[in-house]
Design a protein around this motif. Structure first.
Motif, short mmCIF file in Angstrom:
data_model
loop_
_atom_site.label_atom_id
_atom_site.label_comp_id
_atom_site.label_asym_id
_atom_site.label_seq_id
_atom_site.Cartn_x
_atom_site.Cartn_y
_atom_site.Cartn_z
N GLY A 59 82.59 53.41 -43.30
CA GLY A 59 83.10 53.06 -44.62
C GLY A 59 84.12 54.08 -45.07
O GLY A 59 84.38 55.09 -44.38
N PRO A 60 84.74 53.88 -46.21
CA PRO A 60 85.77 54.79 -46.72
C PRO A 60 85.29 56.23 -46.87
O PRO A 60 86.08 57.16 -46.79
N ASP A 61 83.98 56.42 -47.04
CA ASP A 61 83.44 57.77 -47.19
C ASP A 61 83.09 58.41 -45.85
O ASP A 61 82.55 59.51 -45.79
N GLY A 62 83.39 57.73 -44.74
CA GLY A 62 83.12 58.28 -43.41
C GLY A 62 81.70 58.04 -42.93
O GLY A 62 81.31 58.53 -41.87
N LEU A 63 80.91 57.28 -43.66
CA LEU A 63 79.53 56.99 -43.26
C LEU A 63 79.41 55.54 -42.82
O LEU A 63 80.14 54.67 -43.29
N TRP A 64 78.47 55.30 -41.93
CA TRP A 64 78.19 53.94 -41.47
C TRP A 64 77.04 53.37 -42.27
O TRP A 64 76.02 54.03 -42.45
N VAL A 72 62.52 52.73 -46.60
CA VAL A 72 63.11 54.07 -46.57
C VAL A 72 62.09 55.04 -47.13
O VAL A 72 61.45 54.77 -48.16
N HIS A 73 61.91 56.16 -46.47
CA HIS A 73 60.95 57.17 -46.93
C HIS A 73 61.36 57.65 -48.32
O HIS A 73 62.56 57.85 -48.59
N PRO A 74 60.41 57.83 -49.23
CA PRO A 74 60.76 58.18 -50.61
C PRO A 74 61.47 59.53 -50.76
O PRO A 74 62.16 59.75 -51.76
N LEU A 75 61.36 60.42 -49.79
CA LEU A 75 62.02 61.72 -49.90
C LEU A 75 63.38 61.78 -49.20
O LEU A 75 64.00 62.83 -49.10
N THR A 76 63.85 60.63 -48.68
CA THR A 76 65.14 60.59 -48.02
C THR A 76 66.24 60.90 -49.04
O THR A 76 66.23 60.39 -50.15
N THR A 77 67.18 61.78 -48.66
CA THR A 77 68.26 62.17 -49.56
C THR A 77 69.27 61.04 -49.69
O THR A 77 69.30 60.12 -48.85
N PRO A 78 70.12 61.08 -50.71
CA PRO A 78 71.14 60.02 -50.88
C PRO A 78 72.06 59.88 -49.66
O PRO A 78 72.60 58.81 -49.41
N SER A 79 72.25 60.95 -48.88
CA SER A 79 73.12 60.85 -47.71
C SER A 79 72.39 60.28 -46.49
O SER A 79 72.97 60.11 -45.44
N GLY A 80 71.07 60.02 -46.65
CA GLY A 80 70.31 59.42 -45.56
C GLY A 80 69.53 60.42 -44.73
O GLY A 80 68.87 60.06 -43.76
N ASP A 81 69.59 61.70 -45.08
CA ASP A 81 68.87 62.71 -44.32
C ASP A 81 67.41 62.77 -44.74
O ASP A 81 67.10 62.58 -45.93
N PRO A 82 66.52 63.08 -43.81
CA PRO A 82 65.12 63.24 -44.20
C PRO A 82 64.97 64.51 -45.05
O PRO A 82 65.67 65.49 -44.82
N ALA A 83 64.08 64.46 -46.00
CA ALA A 83 63.90 65.62 -46.89
C ALA A 83 63.05 66.68 -46.23
O ALA A 83 62.31 66.45 -45.35
#
Length: 176
Positions: free
Chosen positions: A146-151, A165-176
Motif C-alpha cells: 500500500g502507499p504506506d509501504g505495508l501489505w 488478531v491477538h489483543p496486544l498486537t500493535t497497530p503496525s501488526g507486530d506482536p506486543a
C-alpha cells in the motif's frame, strides 16, 4: 563474469547488451543476474563473498575439462565457463550439482542463491525491488504494498478469518 554465467545458467535471462557474454540470452526478460544474484552473493550477509574467487577457479577448471573432453574449442577472450554455450553450461552445472558429485555441496548453494535473487529480490528491500520492476517478483505477480509501504490483504485466502488478531498486537501488526 563466471559467477554471472553460472547464475544465468540456473535462471536464464536476456542479454543486457549485444556484447554481453556472461548472460547467454536463453530466455526473455530478466533472469538471476538482472535480479541481483551477484549483489546477493557478494553481500556480507550472504556468507559467500570469501568463497567466490575459489568457486570461479573451480567452475572454470571444470568448464575447461568439459570442453577438452568433448573437443570444444573455447574462446580465450573470456573465462572458460563463460565461453561454453548455454546447453553445455547447463549440462555441466547439472553434473556439478548432481547426486554423488564430490563438490555438490559447493555448487547447490551457489544455485540456491541465484534462485533467491530471482524469486525474492533478497539483495534489497522488497518495496524497492518491486518499485524497480524486479524481474522475478514481477513475473510472479508479487503484489505491491500500500502507499504506506505495508501489505494488507482485504480478503482472507480461505475466504474466512482463521484466527482473531491477538489483543496486544500493535497497530503496525507486530506482536506486543
Amino acid at each position: 563474469m563466471t559467477i554471472e554465467a553460472f547464475a544465468d545458467t540456473v535462471i536464464p535471462g536476456e542479454r543486457r547488451s549485444p556484447d554481453d557474454r556472461a548472460i547467454a540470452g536463453a530466455a526473455e526478460g530478466g533472469g538471476a543476474v538482472t535480479s541481483g544474484a551477484l549483489a546477493l552473493l557478494t553481500s556480507e550477509e550472504g556468507g559467500f563473498a570469501g568463497l567466490l574467487s575459489t568457486l570461479v577457479v573451480g567452475l572454470n577448471d571444470h568448464a575447461q575439462a568439459w570442453a577438452d573432453k568433448r573437443g570444444i574449442a573455447l574462446d580465450s577472450d573470456v573465462p572458460p565457463f563463460v565461453a561454453l554455450g548455454f546447453a553445455d553450461r547447463t549440462r555441466l552445472a547439472a553434473e556439478l550439482m548432481g547426486p554423488g558429485h564430490p563438490e555438490q555441496e559447493l555448487w547447490v548453494p551457489l544455485a540456491m542463491f541465484s534462485f533467491m535473487a530471482w524469486d525474492t529480490g533478497a539483495d534489497r528491500h522488497t518495496v524497492e525491488a518491486i518499485a524497480a520492476g524486479h524481474p522475478g517478483l514481477t513475473a510472479m505477480g508479487f503484489a505491491a504494498p500500500g502507499p504506506d509501504g505495508l501489505w494488507r490483504f482485504p480478503e482472507f485466502s480461505y475466504r474466512r478469518e482463521l484466527a482473531a488478531v491477538h489483543p496486544l498486537t500493535t497497530p503496525s501488526g507486530d506482536p506486543a
